[in-house]
Scaffold this motif. Structure first.
Motif, PDB file in Angstrom:
ATOM      1  N   GLU A 187       0.816  -1.052   0.001  1.00 37.25           N
ATOM      2  CA  GLU A 187      -0.026  -0.015  -0.259  1.00 37.25           C
ATOM      3  C   GLU A 187       0.795   1.183   0.029  1.00 37.25           C
ATOM      4  O   GLU A 187       0.437   2.177  -0.824  1.00 37.25           O
ATOM      5  N   LYS A 475      -5.227   1.020   4.732  1.00 39.06           N
ATOM      6  CA  LYS A 475      -6.367   0.147   4.395  1.00 39.06           C
ATOM      7  C   LYS A 475      -7.427   0.142   5.705  1.00 39.06           C
ATOM      8  O   LYS A 475      -7.268  -0.392   6.516  1.00 39.06           O
ATOM      9  N   THR A 478     -13.239  -2.590   7.641  1.00 39.31           N
ATOM     10  CA  THR A 478     -14.885  -2.766   7.275  1.00 39.31           C
ATOM     11  C   THR A 478     -15.574  -2.287   8.386  1.00 39.31           C
ATOM     12  O   THR A 478     -15.098  -1.943   9.450  1.00 39.31           O
ATOM     13  N   THR A 551     -19.187   4.710   5.581  1.00 37.64           N
ATOM     14  CA  THR A 551     -18.444   3.521   4.903  1.00 37.64           C
ATOM     15  C   THR A 551     -18.620   4.118   3.392  1.00 37.64           C
ATOM     16  O   THR A 551     -19.478   4.763   2.938  1.00 37.64           O
ATOM     17  N   ASP A 552     -17.463   3.373   2.730  1.00 36.08           N
ATOM     18  CA  ASP A 552     -17.279   3.787   1.286  1.00 36.08           C
ATOM     19  C   ASP A 552     -17.892   2.448   0.356  1.00 36.08           C
ATOM     20  O   ASP A 552     -18.807   2.003   0.797  1.00 36.08           O
ATOM     21  N   ALA A 553     -17.909   2.833  -0.793  1.00 37.02           N
ATOM     22  CA  ALA A 553     -18.588   1.663  -1.801  1.00 37.02           C
ATOM     23  C   ALA A 553     -18.107   0.400  -1.370  1.00 37.02           C
ATOM     24  O   ALA A 553     -18.715  -0.669  -1.712  1.00 37.02           O
ATOM     25  N   ASP A 554     -16.768   0.197  -1.092  1.00 35.95           N
ATOM     26  CA  ASP A 554     -16.283  -0.973  -0.728  1.00 35.95           C
ATOM     27  C   ASP A 554     -16.667  -1.631   0.655  1.00 35.95           C
ATOM     28  O   ASP A 554     -16.189  -2.751   1.201  1.00 35.95           O
ATOM     29  N   GLY A 555     -17.558  -0.701   1.552  1.00 33.78           N
ATOM     30  CA  GLY A 555     -17.920  -1.313   2.829  1.00 33.78           C
ATOM     31  C   GLY A 555     -16.809  -0.980   4.006  1.00 33.78           C
ATOM     32  O   GLY A 555     -16.870  -1.342   5.060  1.00 33.78           O
ATOM     33  N   ARG A 556     -15.941  -0.047   3.725  1.00 32.77           N
ATOM     34  CA  ARG A 556     -14.832   0.367   4.558  1.00 32.77           C
ATOM     35  C   ARG A 556     -15.251   1.926   5.020  1.00 32.77           C
ATOM     36  O   ARG A 556     -15.800   2.452   4.364  1.00 32.77           O
TER      37      ARG A 556
END
Length: 614
Positions: A187, A475, A478, A551-556
């Motif tokens: 990352e 990162k 979630t 949360t964002d689109a990735d569920g994070r």
């Protein structure tokens, strides 16, 4: 100090101030003009040995931090010996006197001071301060390195990422406390690449990156051989490592038998453009890896010294990033505090700016790294945590308690409590709770009290936090991973910041004090144990609603913003997915009173949500 800096081409602005508020000279002299937003300087070196504001008697850290944050430059605090003569310091295994550590290292650190290096000694006969030339050179050269690091174009900067191998075995390369090391490095490399740094040929995945660093190109998948980034000849090593003779007492003449092919010193790692991922050599004593921590006569081995010689003098890194908690550089033999040039952490790190990712839950060892190896620590989070939950016998015990609450007035109370007592002995709760032989002679209130004590113990077990996996730098967790951690943060009262925990807010909304509920629950009052359980559930649901808004689109949990907690609460209360299955119980516990404006305004709820994210 001024002469040494000027000899290296630096322009020095010496400031002398008689007062104890040195933030005023910072404002007056370190900016291009009175109203300018551009600092005039690259590095601040304070020779007072005290906090920026207040000196030794009174500190004003918020004011100092505000001034230094605005300046946004490295802030080094060098210090003179005060309570010792030069000879006493040189002969001491302890190093700096503990009182001076508190006054002139710990207190300036609260402002953000870095690299506490001794500036001058004290003559034993006259008491006069005498500059220590080698320490002056260390301070000035490190200051110049920090200054050049900021000015140098990103595309030209060279970063050495150092990973560890402890316990000393090839299978442990790239380990760190609570951290997915290669996942995090991957990352970081991606972020650097997109930010203008020269990062080349990075593999597509973190696993591929790990394999490319650990294994030689020709090696088989399970080969123990590491990549050899550089072979350093013995004459080259000895010419660039002035302290190599001191290592011979423990390890014999170079190259020794560690990190060597018998003729050359081997530097393990791999280059990715201007980023080098190197593997810090082990402590050296594979059968006794902790020996260096306890043996005054021990030393790093030649291979360990060669690694840092390579970083500074051959590859010429602009900075080194030690990746994770923790390596062995800061634990090498030497003084505990106030390093001399004979201390191995000082000799090994040389003049390289040292950045260090350190777990946020280990400030004590991070402080050792800051003071002994001049590390500027960057905290990383521990992994998100989840409640331990109940299993097997404990879960069955919880079901028995639920049956008792439902059926205790039906004439089945005594057999259910007897079953609870038997199950407590099976799962060893009799070690924590005093149990009667049977419930046959117990009155109804005594039965309730006994079940309440078992229930509160189960709640404690169920709510224990267990880490979920490893943290990956860059990162976010979630939503589900974040909830349990944030629930525990939201439970805390922080009076110094005028923050009230959510359980206290909910308890007060129904006319109860949470401390009384805690005490009553500990005594086994079954009604209050159940009330505490319901409050905890309400807190979890409220935090879950907050987290899902972030949360964002990735569920994070990637969006960290101030929430309008009142509107969010109303919105969720009106939606079916916010309401728990037992809506009657929820309404009774978390009524509109616990979400009204006056309660939340008094508790500074926006601070609660922001603190939870931090």
């Amino acid at each position: 100090m001024v002469q040494e800096l000027e000899s290296m081409g630096a322009k020095v602005i010496p400031v002398f101030a008689a007062g104890l508020d040195f933030s005023k000279p910072v404002e007056a002299f370190f900016w291009e003009s009175a109203n300018s937003q551009t600092p005039l300087i690259d590095v601040v070196i304070s020779l007072t040995g005290f906090a920026l504001v207040g000196g030794p008697a009174r500190q004003d850290h918020p004011k100092a931090i505000e001034s230094l944050k605005k300046l946004n430059r490295p802030y080094m605090v060098a210090l003179p010996l005060v309570f010792q003569t030069t000879e006493e310091w040189q002969d001491s295994d302890l190093g700096l006197h503990p009182i001076q550590v508190a006054l002139q290292i710990a207190i300036p650190e609260l402002d953000g001071a870095i690299e506490p290096i001794i500036l001058s000694g004290r003559d034993g006969n006259t008491g006069k301060a005498i500059a220590l030339q080698d320490r002056v050179e260390a301070i000035t050269q490190r200051a110049m390195k920090w200054a050049n690091l900021r000015r140098k174009p990103k595309i030209d900067k060279k970063l050495a990422i150092t990973v560890f191998s402890f316990p000393p075995d090839k299978g442990n390369v790239g380990t760190a406390a609570y951290l997915d090391v290669f996942g995090s490095i991957f990352e970081v490399l991606q972020a650097m690449k997109h930010n203008g740094y020269d990062v080349q040929d990075v593999p597509e995945t973190a696993e591929a990156l790990m394999l490319s660093v650990i294994h030689d190109i020709q090696a088989q998948y399970n080969s123990p051989e590491l990549n050899i980034a550089y072979k350093m000849s013995v004459p080259e090593y000895e010419a660039m490592t002035p302290y190599h003779k001191k290592l011979e007492e423990s390890w014999g003449a170079a190259p020794g038998h560690l990190n060597t092919d018998g003729q050359n010193m081997l530097i393990y790692g791999k280059h990715f453009g201007n980023v080098f991922i190197g593997i810090q050599p082990t402590f050296g004593y594979e059968g006794d890896p902790m020996r260096l921590l306890f043996s005054r006569s021990a030393s790093p081995h030649h291979g360990f010294a060669a690694y840092y010689t390579y970083l500074e003098h051959i590859w010429q890194a602009d900075a080194v990033l030690h990746f994770g908690t923790h390596g062995s550089l800061e634990f090498m033999p030497g003084k505990q505090m106030g390093m001399s040039n004979d201390c191995y952490p000082d000799s090994l790190i040389g003049m390289i700016p040292n950045l260090y990712y350190y777990a946020a839950n280990n400030p004590s060892e991070a402080t050792i790294a800051k003071r002994r190896s001049y590390a500027e620590t960057i905290s990383y989070l521990t992994p998100p945590a989840e409640n331990a939950g109940l299993y097997k016998g404990l879960k069955e015990l919880s079901e028995l308690i639920a049956s008792y609450q439902t059926l205790k007035d039906s004439g089945r109370a005594v057999p259910i409590v007897n079953a609870i007592i038997d199950k407590c002995r099976i799962v060893n709760l009799d070690k924590d709770i005093v149990l009667p032989e049977t419930a046959d002679e117990l009155e109804a209130d005594d039965r309730d009290n006994l079940v309440g004590k078992v229930y509160i113990r189960l709640m404690e077990i169920e709510s224990r936090l267990l880490p979920c996996g490893l943290h990956v730098i860059g990162k976010p967790p979630t939503a589900e991973e974040a909830i349990a951690t944030l629930v525990n943060i939201s439970n805390l009262d922080r009076p110094e910041e005028e923050i009230v925990g959510l359980p206290r807010i909910i308890a007060s909304s129904i006319g109860r004090d949470i401390d009384d509920i805690y005490k009553s629950s500990d005594r086994g009052n079954l009604a209050d144990v159940q009330l505490l359980f319901d409050i905890n559930q309400a807190v979890r649901l409220a935090v879950a609603a907050m987290v899902k808004e972030q949360t964002d689109a990735d569920g994070r949990v990637a969006r960290v913003t101030k929430l309008n907690f009142f509107n969010m609460g109303k919105k969720r209360l009106g939606s079916s997915r916010f309401m728990p299955p037992d809506t009657t119980k929820w309404t009774a516990i978390c009524s509109s009173r616990c979400l009204n404006t006056s309660n939340f305004a008094s508790s500074k709820s926006s601070q609660i949500t922001n603190s939870a994210h931090c």
